[in-house]
Design a protein around this motif. Structure first.
Motif, PDB file in Angstrom:
ATOM      1  N   LEU A  70     -20.403   9.689   6.927  1.00 37.28           N
ATOM      2  CA  LEU A  70     -20.823  11.030   7.341  1.00 37.28           C
ATOM      3  C   LEU A  70     -20.515  12.051   6.244  1.00 37.28           C
ATOM      4  CD1 LEU A  70     -19.775  11.293  11.100  1.00 37.28           C
ATOM      5  CD2 LEU A  70     -22.086  11.495  10.160  1.00 37.28           C
ATOM      6  N   ALA A  71     -19.313  11.973   5.690  1.00 37.18           N
ATOM      7  CA  ALA A  71     -18.934  12.912   4.631  1.00 37.18           C
ATOM      8  C   ALA A  71     -19.888  12.796   3.447  1.00 37.18           C
ATOM      9  CB  ALA A  71     -17.487  12.651   4.179  1.00 37.18           C
ATOM     10  N   ARG A  72     -20.220  11.579   3.076  1.00 41.43           N
ATOM     11  CA  ARG A  72     -21.151  11.357   1.965  1.00 41.43           C
ATOM     12  C   ARG A  72     -22.538  11.906   2.302  1.00 41.43           C
ATOM     13  NH1 ARG A  72     -21.048   5.758   1.224  1.00 41.43           N
ATOM     14  NH2 ARG A  72     -18.970   6.084   0.425  1.00 41.43           N
ATOM     15  N   ALA A  73     -23.002  11.660   3.510  1.00 40.66           N
ATOM     16  CA  ALA A  73     -24.333  12.112   3.921  1.00 40.66           C
ATOM     17  C   ALA A  73     -24.442  13.631   3.928  1.00 40.66           C
ATOM     18  CB  ALA A  73     -24.676  11.557   5.303  1.00 40.66           C
ATOM     19  N   LEU A  74     -23.362  14.297   4.287  1.00 40.21           N
ATOM     20  CA  LEU A  74     -23.378  15.757   4.393  1.00 40.21           C
ATOM     21  C   LEU A  74     -22.814  16.454   3.164  1.00 40.21           C
ATOM     22  CD1 LEU A  74     -22.294  16.068   8.125  1.00 40.21           C
ATOM     23  CD2 LEU A  74     -24.584  16.281   7.171  1.00 40.21           C
ATOM     24  N   ALA A  75     -22.396  15.673   2.165  1.00 37.02           N
ATOM     25  CA  ALA A  75     -21.847  16.220   0.911  1.00 37.02           C
ATOM     26  C   ALA A  75     -20.645  17.130   1.169  1.00 37.02           C
ATOM     27  CB  ALA A  75     -22.931  16.936   0.105  1.00 37.02           C
ATOM     28  N   VAL A  76     -19.751  16.651   2.031  1.00 40.67           N
ATOM     29  CA  VAL A  76     -18.512  17.371   2.304  1.00 40.67           C
ATOM     30  C   VAL A  76     -17.345  16.408   2.138  1.00 40.67           C
ATOM     31  CG1 VAL A  76     -19.613  19.019   3.892  1.00 40.67           C
ATOM     32  CG2 VAL A  76     -18.588  16.939   4.790  1.00 40.67           C
TER      33      VAL A  76
END
Length: 173
Positions: A82-88
């Protein structure tokens, strides 16, 4: 005013019937050809749709809606993915998941294969909210894009998706 790096926009602007900013009625000039500026202007409209239809009504933030949709549309979703997908950052995602878990929208479960890994899943309430919010957002966006043909809508989404995917292509491996 044109700069050496910016294209001459006078020909583009002369073909437009309304080349002023949407709200302030200011001439855009060289901003007209800057993608980031046009995306920001469009985001104002889509943010208004989100807030009016979903955000205020369901106390849901855009990032929370995105998380609901990504989790609901995929299997074995980890906080890292999720973090990778949302760039956070991972701590940022964990903070959002804590909030959403507290509202009963998602749950985290340990992987049966590797107990170090957590998978995020939607609760029934989270799935229902995602479906309801999606219907409301599609309706609102249809109204915003009512002057667009179906082909123009599809092209717009396709081009924006290509821009978003360019981030991955530039990322060091």
């Amino acid at each position: 005013m044109s700069t050496p790096d910016a294209p001459d926009v006078s020909d583009l602007l002369s073909d437009l019937t309304d080349d002023a900013t949407p709200a302030g009625r200011l001439h855009e000039g060289a901003l007209f050809t800057l993608l980031g500026y046009q995306l920001a202007q469009a985001a104002v409209t889509t943010t208004e749709v989100f807030e009016a239809r979903v955000g205020g009504v369901h106390a849901l933030r855009p990032v929370e809606y995105t998380i609901l949709m990504l989790v609901g549309g995929n299997t074995q979703v980890s906080p890292t993915r999720l973090a990778r997908a949302l760039a956070v950052t991972l701590p940022n995602i964990k903070m959002w998941l804590d909030r959403m878990e507290g509202r009963g929208l998602v749950r985290r479960e340990r992987s049966e294969r590797d107990r170090r890994i957590q998978h995020v899943t939607l609760t029934e309430a989270g799935a229902a909210l995602a479906a309801q919010a999606s219907a409301l957002l599609h309706e609102g966006e249809r109204e915003v894009l009512e002057g667009f043909s179906p082909g123009e809508r599809l092209l717009l989404v396709e081009l924006l998706h290509r821009i978003a995917r360019a981030r991955e292509a530039r990322r060091p491996r």
